[in-house]
Design a protein around this motif. Structure first.
Motif, PDB file in Angstrom:
ATOM      1  N   LYS A   1      -8.545  10.560  -4.438  1.00 14.13           N
ATOM      2  CA  LYS A   1      -8.362  11.998  -4.191  1.00 14.13           C
ATOM      3  C   LYS A   1      -8.902  12.425  -2.827  1.00 14.13           C
ATOM      4  N   GLN A   2      -9.641  11.543  -2.148  1.00 15.33           N
ATOM      5  CA  GLN A   2     -10.255  11.927  -0.872  1.00 15.33           C
ATOM      6  C   GLN A   2      -9.563  11.321   0.347  1.00 15.33           C
ATOM      7  N   GLY A   3      -8.824  10.254   0.165  1.00 13.84           N
ATOM      8  CA  GLY A   3      -8.217   9.575   1.303  1.00 13.84           C
ATOM      9  C   GLY A   3      -6.709   9.618   1.242  1.00 13.84           C
ATOM     10  N   ASN A   4      -6.071   8.678   1.933  1.00 10.64           N
ATOM     11  CA  ASN A   4      -4.607   8.645   1.935  1.00 10.64           C
ATOM     12  C   ASN A   4      -4.063   7.371   1.298  1.00 10.64           C
ATOM     13  N   ASP A   5      -4.904   6.657   0.564  1.00 14.44           N
ATOM     14  CA  ASP A   5      -4.456   5.486  -0.194  1.00 14.44           C
ATOM     15  C   ASP A   5      -4.086   5.936  -1.600  1.00 14.44           C
ATOM     16  N   GLY A   6      -2.796   5.880  -1.919  1.00 19.13           N
ATOM     17  CA  GLY A   6      -2.361   6.249  -3.258  1.00 19.13           C
ATOM     18  C   GLY A   6      -2.680   5.149  -4.257  1.00 19.13           C
TER      19      GLY A   6
ATOM     20  N   ARG B   1       0.862  -1.190   0.000  1.00 20.92           N
ATOM     21  CA  ARG B   1       0.000   0.000   0.000  1.00 20.92           C
ATOM     22  C   ARG B   1       0.892   1.232   0.000  1.00 20.92           C
ATOM     23  N   TYR B   2       0.618   2.156  -0.919  1.00 18.19           N
ATOM     24  CA  TYR B   2       1.339   3.429  -0.922  1.00 18.19           C
ATOM     25  C   TYR B   2       0.485   4.443  -0.177  1.00 18.19           C
ATOM     26  N   HIS B   3       1.021   4.977   0.896  1.00 13.80           N
ATOM     27  CA  HIS B   3       0.326   5.936   1.752  1.00 13.80           C
ATOM     28  C   HIS B   3       0.651   7.367   1.304  1.00 13.80           C
ATOM     29  N   ILE B   4      -0.375   8.165   1.090  1.00 15.63           N
ATOM     30  CA  ILE B   4      -0.208   9.577   0.731  1.00 15.63           C
ATOM     31  C   ILE B   4      -0.062  10.383   2.010  1.00 15.63           C
ATOM     32  N   GLU B   5       1.063  11.069   2.158  1.00 15.41           N
ATOM     33  CA  GLU B   5       1.302  11.887   3.354  1.00 15.41           C
ATOM     34  C   GLU B   5       0.570  13.225   3.294  1.00 15.41           C
ATOM     35  N   HIS B   6       0.631  13.888   2.145  1.00  5.71           N
ATOM     36  CA  HIS B   6       0.058  15.229   2.027  1.00  5.71           C
ATOM     37  C   HIS B   6      -0.919  15.252   0.856  1.00  5.71           C
ATOM     38  N   GLN B   7      -2.199  15.268   1.172  1.00  6.06           N
ATOM     39  CA  GLN B   7      -3.237  15.237   0.142  1.00  6.06           C
ATOM     40  C   GLN B   7      -3.090  16.434  -0.788  1.00  6.06           C
ATOM     41  N   GLY B   8      -3.305  16.190  -2.074  1.00  5.59           N
ATOM     42  CA  GLY B   8      -3.223  17.256  -3.066  1.00  5.59           C
ATOM     43  C   GLY B   8      -1.907  17.289  -3.813  1.00  5.59           C
ATOM     44  N   PHE B   9      -0.920  16.526  -3.344  1.00  3.39           N
ATOM     45  CA  PHE B   9       0.388  16.529  -3.982  1.00  3.39           C
ATOM     46  C   PHE B   9       0.715  15.200  -4.652  1.00  3.39           C
ATOM     47  N   PHE B  10      -0.210  14.254  -4.609  1.00  2.00           N
ATOM     48  CA  PHE B  10      -0.006  12.929  -5.188  1.00  2.00           C
ATOM     49  C   PHE B  10      -0.733  12.850  -6.527  1.00  2.00           C
TER      50      PHE B  10
END
Length: 90
Positions: A77-82, A27-36
């Motif tokens: 785009k809404q969570g932290n799962d890339g 699982r790739y975790h998004i640290e900062h939403q909006g930058f992935f």
């Protein structure tokens, strides 16, 4: 007739699907939403290669740590799962 053709097509192209067992291994975790951002063109369960460039996160390259199938979350785009990487097992 259209329904029969569609049914025949699906049966032909999914005949071996019951033999595939796919398991999520990464699982790739998004640290900062909006930058992935995933690279364009990926489809759910598409095969990927080890070291393949999959996305960018805050400008940094996101590389596949191993080969498998990319699994794209519905609400990326809404969570932290890339994304997830699944592997086929017998």
């Amino acid at each position: 007739e259209l329904i029969q053709r569609a049914d025949a097509f699906l049966r032909q192209h999914t005949a071996d699907a019951h033999k595939i067992f796919t398991r999520i291994k990464y699982r790739y975790h998004i640290e900062h939403q909006g930058f992935f951002e995933m690279r364009p063109g990926y489809q759910n369960l598409q095969p990927i290669a080890s070291s393949e460039l999959l996305a960018r996160d805050s400008g940094d390259e996101v590389i596949a740590p191993f080969a498998g199938r990319v699994v794209l979350p519905c609400y990326q785009k809404q969570g932290n799962d890339g994304f997830f990487i699944a592997v086929d097992e017998a």
